[in-house]
Design a protein around this motif. Structure first.
Motif, PDB file in Angstrom:
ATOM      1  N   ILE A  70      23.151  -9.107  55.447  1.00 28.86           N
ATOM      2  CA  ILE A  70      24.644  -8.919  55.313  1.00 28.86           C
ATOM      3  C   ILE A  70      25.468  -8.464  54.005  1.00 28.86           C
ATOM      4  O   ILE A  70      26.192  -7.054  53.621  1.00 28.86           O
ATOM      5  N   ALA A  71      25.125  -9.062  52.931  1.00 27.49           N
ATOM      6  CA  ALA A  71      25.612  -9.183  51.317  1.00 27.49           C
ATOM      7  C   ALA A  71      24.782  -8.683  50.666  1.00 27.49           C
ATOM      8  O   ALA A  71      25.888  -7.787  49.879  1.00 27.49           O
ATOM      9  N   THR A  72      23.774  -7.852  50.946  1.00 32.03           N
ATOM     10  CA  THR A  72      22.846  -7.383  50.776  1.00 32.03           C
ATOM     11  C   THR A  72      23.888  -5.963  50.704  1.00 32.03           C
ATOM     12  O   THR A  72      23.925  -5.038  49.377  1.00 32.03           O
ATOM     13  N   GLU A  73      23.403  -6.002  52.318  1.00 30.24           N
ATOM     14  CA  GLU A  73      24.101  -4.522  52.517  1.00 30.24           C
ATOM     15  C   GLU A  73      25.212  -4.016  51.680  1.00 30.24           C
ATOM     16  O   GLU A  73      25.218  -2.992  51.501  1.00 30.24           O
ATOM     17  N   THR A  74      26.248  -4.872  52.019  1.00 30.53           N
ATOM     18  CA  THR A  74      27.759  -4.839  50.981  1.00 30.53           C
ATOM     19  C   THR A  74      27.285  -4.367  49.963  1.00 30.53           C
ATOM     20  O   THR A  74      28.428  -4.197  49.759  1.00 30.53           O
ATOM     21  N   LEU A  75      26.848  -4.415  49.092  1.00 31.75           N
ATOM     22  CA  LEU A  75      26.020  -4.718  47.624  1.00 31.75           C
ATOM     23  C   LEU A  75      25.624  -3.883  47.616  1.00 31.75           C
ATOM     24  O   LEU A  75      25.924  -2.985  46.541  1.00 31.75           O
ATOM     25  N   LEU A  76      24.750  -2.956  47.889  1.00 35.65           N
ATOM     26  CA  LEU A  76      24.667  -2.010  48.416  1.00 35.65           C
ATOM     27  C   LEU A  76      25.382  -0.920  48.476  1.00 35.65           C
ATOM     28  O   LEU A  76      25.478   0.541  47.861  1.00 35.65           O
ATOM     29  N   ALA A  77      26.319  -0.866  49.169  1.00 31.56           N
ATOM     30  CA  ALA A  77      27.324   0.390  49.191  1.00 31.56           C
ATOM     31  C   ALA A  77      28.236   0.165  47.851  1.00 31.56           C
ATOM     32  O   ALA A  77      28.533   1.223  47.960  1.00 31.56           O
ATOM     33  N   LEU A  78      28.371  -0.689  47.492  1.00 32.51           N
ATOM     34  CA  LEU A  78      29.347  -0.600  46.624  1.00 32.51           C
ATOM     35  C   LEU A  78      28.366  -0.822  45.060  1.00 32.51           C
ATOM     36  O   LEU A  78      29.102  -0.302  43.438  1.00 32.51           O
ATOM     37  N   ARG A  79      27.293  -0.518  45.319  1.00 28.60           N
ATOM     38  CA  ARG A  79      25.697  -0.177  44.092  1.00 28.60           C
ATOM     39  C   ARG A  79      26.573  -1.302  42.986  1.00 28.60           C
ATOM     40  O   ARG A  79      25.798  -0.851  41.441  1.00 28.60           O
ATOM     41  N   ALA A  80      26.063  -2.503  43.311  1.00 29.48           N
ATOM     42  CA  ALA A  80      26.627  -3.982  42.375  1.00 29.48           C
ATOM     43  C   ALA A  80      25.345  -3.894  41.751  1.00 29.48           C
ATOM     44  O   ALA A  80      24.613  -4.698  42.555  1.00 29.48           O
ATOM     45  N   GLY A  81      24.340  -3.642  40.848  1.00 28.92           N
ATOM     46  CA  GLY A  81      23.251  -3.213  40.635  1.00 28.92           C
ATOM     47  C   GLY A  81      22.419  -4.863  40.873  1.00 28.92           C
ATOM     48  O   GLY A  81      21.522  -5.607  40.718  1.00 28.92           O
ATOM     49  N   ASP A  82      23.778  -5.459  39.367  1.00 30.05           N
ATOM     50  CA  ASP A  82      23.157  -6.594  38.895  1.00 30.05           C
ATOM     51  C   ASP A  82      23.593  -7.637  39.863  1.00 30.05           C
ATOM     52  O   ASP A  82      22.428  -8.645  40.140  1.00 30.05           O
ATOM     53  N   LEU A  83      23.784  -8.004  40.576  1.00 34.59           N
ATOM     54  CA  LEU A  83      24.130  -8.922  41.899  1.00 34.59           C
ATOM     55  C   LEU A  83      22.766  -8.515  42.776  1.00 34.59           C
ATOM     56  O   LEU A  83      21.820  -9.457  43.365  1.00 34.59           O
ATOM     57  N   LEU A  84      22.238  -6.967  43.111  1.00 37.02           N
ATOM     58  CA  LEU A  84      21.584  -6.897  43.698  1.00 37.02           C
ATOM     59  C   LEU A  84      20.446  -8.087  43.102  1.00 37.02           C
ATOM     60  O   LEU A  84      19.599  -8.299  44.218  1.00 37.02           O
ATOM     61  N   GLY A  85      20.270  -7.548  41.912  1.00 39.39           N
ATOM     62  CA  GLY A  85      18.471  -7.942  41.685  1.00 39.39           C
ATOM     63  C   GLY A  85      18.149  -9.611  41.369  1.00 39.39           C
ATOM     64  O   GLY A  85      17.389 -10.097  41.210  1.00 39.39           O
ATOM     65  N   GLU A  86      19.925 -10.297  41.111  1.00 35.96           N
ATOM     66  CA  GLU A  86      19.950 -11.327  41.810  1.00 35.96           C
ATOM     67  C   GLU A  86      19.622 -11.734  42.878  1.00 35.96           C
ATOM     68  O   GLU A  86      18.113 -12.833  43.304  1.00 35.96           O
ATOM     69  N   LEU A  87      20.192 -11.240  43.538  1.00 32.70           N
ATOM     70  CA  LEU A  87      19.500 -11.314  45.689  1.00 32.70           C
ATOM     71  C   LEU A  87      18.091 -11.256  46.033  1.00 32.70           C
ATOM     72  O   LEU A  87      17.849 -12.416  46.626  1.00 32.70           O
ATOM     73  N   ALA A  88      17.293 -10.660  45.377  1.00 34.61           N
ATOM     74  CA  ALA A  88      16.637  -9.986  46.105  1.00 34.61           C
ATOM     75  C   ALA A  88      15.271 -11.540  45.098  1.00 34.61           C
ATOM     76  O   ALA A  88      13.875 -11.101  45.796  1.00 34.61           O
TER      77      ALA A  88
END
Length: 358
Positions: A102-120
């Motif tokens: 859920i959070a990852t898909e939300t950030l993908l929609a916003l292209r929030a790269g830094d946060l996505l890298g941290e979640l990975a």
């Protein structure tokens, strides 16, 4: 027979998905076996950080939806669905659905790269909306939200506000645990205040939250499928080994019919869940329809499977020591998570332009 075209849904599992399933199942058998679940559930606030690290970071499942250029696996919702099937089979108390989907898909929609890298890498983010919120949910206008799943485990909270979506350090928010029905998925009341980093304006935030909740609802069906499969398999095993009148109770015709009916429901649930995962993975315009169908059907099957598992285990099924009661509680909790059946039936009615059932 018609030829398969790229637009057709692919419901079968690939070899890579099979390998992923085997790896996740092996890890959970060692670290989170169902037989050990009642003891772990005694402390609903406990979080197995070592298990989460092994699953999310070491195995890389937290980054399945994250592009490779951002440090993720660059996979799809199909692979994430396989992970959720296995987590559902073990009712594993980890924040995979809330953070890695859920959070990852939300950030993908916003292209929030830094946060996505941290979640990975296994950092946990949670969208601060009630667990019951389905696609189309309108965020609360107040600063306090109740029933937020896995908020106590979050490092970052994604907080919808009237002017947009904010990333708030969980350490700076007030998180008050609530008493959940499902002890393996804790919920809390969250007050995030007014701080944080603004990720998007109101319009972009609304669409991102909708996308996150849609993916969550679609892949929740795979968790429900895994739960139902375990309940069916455990029931068959028990009725084969339990004897009455010098015969296995599973040989009695009435019980055979009940398990055969449940098997048919699980097979159909697998088709619905896989269709939803495939529609999300391919970006199909019919994804909202597939998700609504999967949730309406799979939520009911999971509850039925858990109820049958309790009943056909007889007296042992009613004890705290057997894990089946936690499966029933997860199934009942999932039944109203990310939109109730009524919510999704209304969605279906709107999509096909027919009156919804009263």
């Amino acid at each position: 027979m018609t030829d398969h075209t790229p637009a057709d849904p692919e419901l079968l599992y690939s070899e890579a998905e099979g390998d992923l399933r085997a790896a996740v199942r092996s890890l959970l058998a060692d670290r989170a076996a169902p037989a050990d679940l009642p003891g772990r559930a005694e402390d609903p606030g406990a979080h197995d950080a070592a298990l989460w690290k092994a699953l999310a970071a070491d195995m890389g499942t937290a980054g399945l939806l994250v592009p490779e250029r951002l440090g993720g696996q660059g996979a799809s919702h199909r692979e994430a669905a396989v992970v959720l099937e296995e987590l559902g089979r073990a009712v594993t108390p980890v924040p995979y659905l809330t953070s890695s989907v859920i959070a990852t898909e939300t950030l993908l929609a916003l292209r929030a790269g830094d946060l996505l890298g941290e979640l990975a890498t296994g950092r946990v983010a949670v969208l601060a909306v009630p667990l019951s919120a389905g696609p189309g949910h309108e965020p609360a206008t107040t600063g306090t939200v109740t029933g937020v799943a896995d908020a106590a485990r979050a490092d970052v909270l994604l907080v919808p506000r009237p002017d947009g979506l904010y990333a708030v350090d969980a350490a700076g928010a007030t998180v008050v645990p609530q008493t959940p029905l499902d002890l393996t998925r804790p919920v809390a009341t969250v007050t995030a205040g007014t701080g944080g980093t603004r990720l998007a304006d109101a319009g972009a935030a609304r669409e991102a939250v909708r996308r996150g909740l849609l993916a969550g609802a679609g892949l929740l069906a795979s968790e429900q499928l895994g739960l139902a499969e375990w309940c069916l398999e455990e029931t068959v095993r028990h009725t084969r080994e339990r004897h009455q009148f010098n015969r296995p109770v599973g040989s009695f015709q009435a019980l055979k019919h009940r398990m055969a009916q449940l098997w048919l429901e699980v097979v159909n649930a697998r088709a619905a869940a896989r269709n939803a995962a495939d529609a999300l993975a391919t970006g199909s315009p019919e994804a909202p329809l597939a998700v609504a169908v999967a949730q309406v059907y799979c939520s009911r099957v999971a509850v039925h499977a858990a109820e049958e598992c309790v009943q056909l285990h007889g007296g042992i099924g009613m004890t705290w020591e057997h894990p089946v009661h936690l499966y029933l509680k997860r199934a009942k909790s999932d039944q109203i998570a990310l939109g109730s059946a009524g919510h999704h039936k209304q969605t279906l009615a709107d999509l096909v332009e027919l009156p919804a059932p009263a």
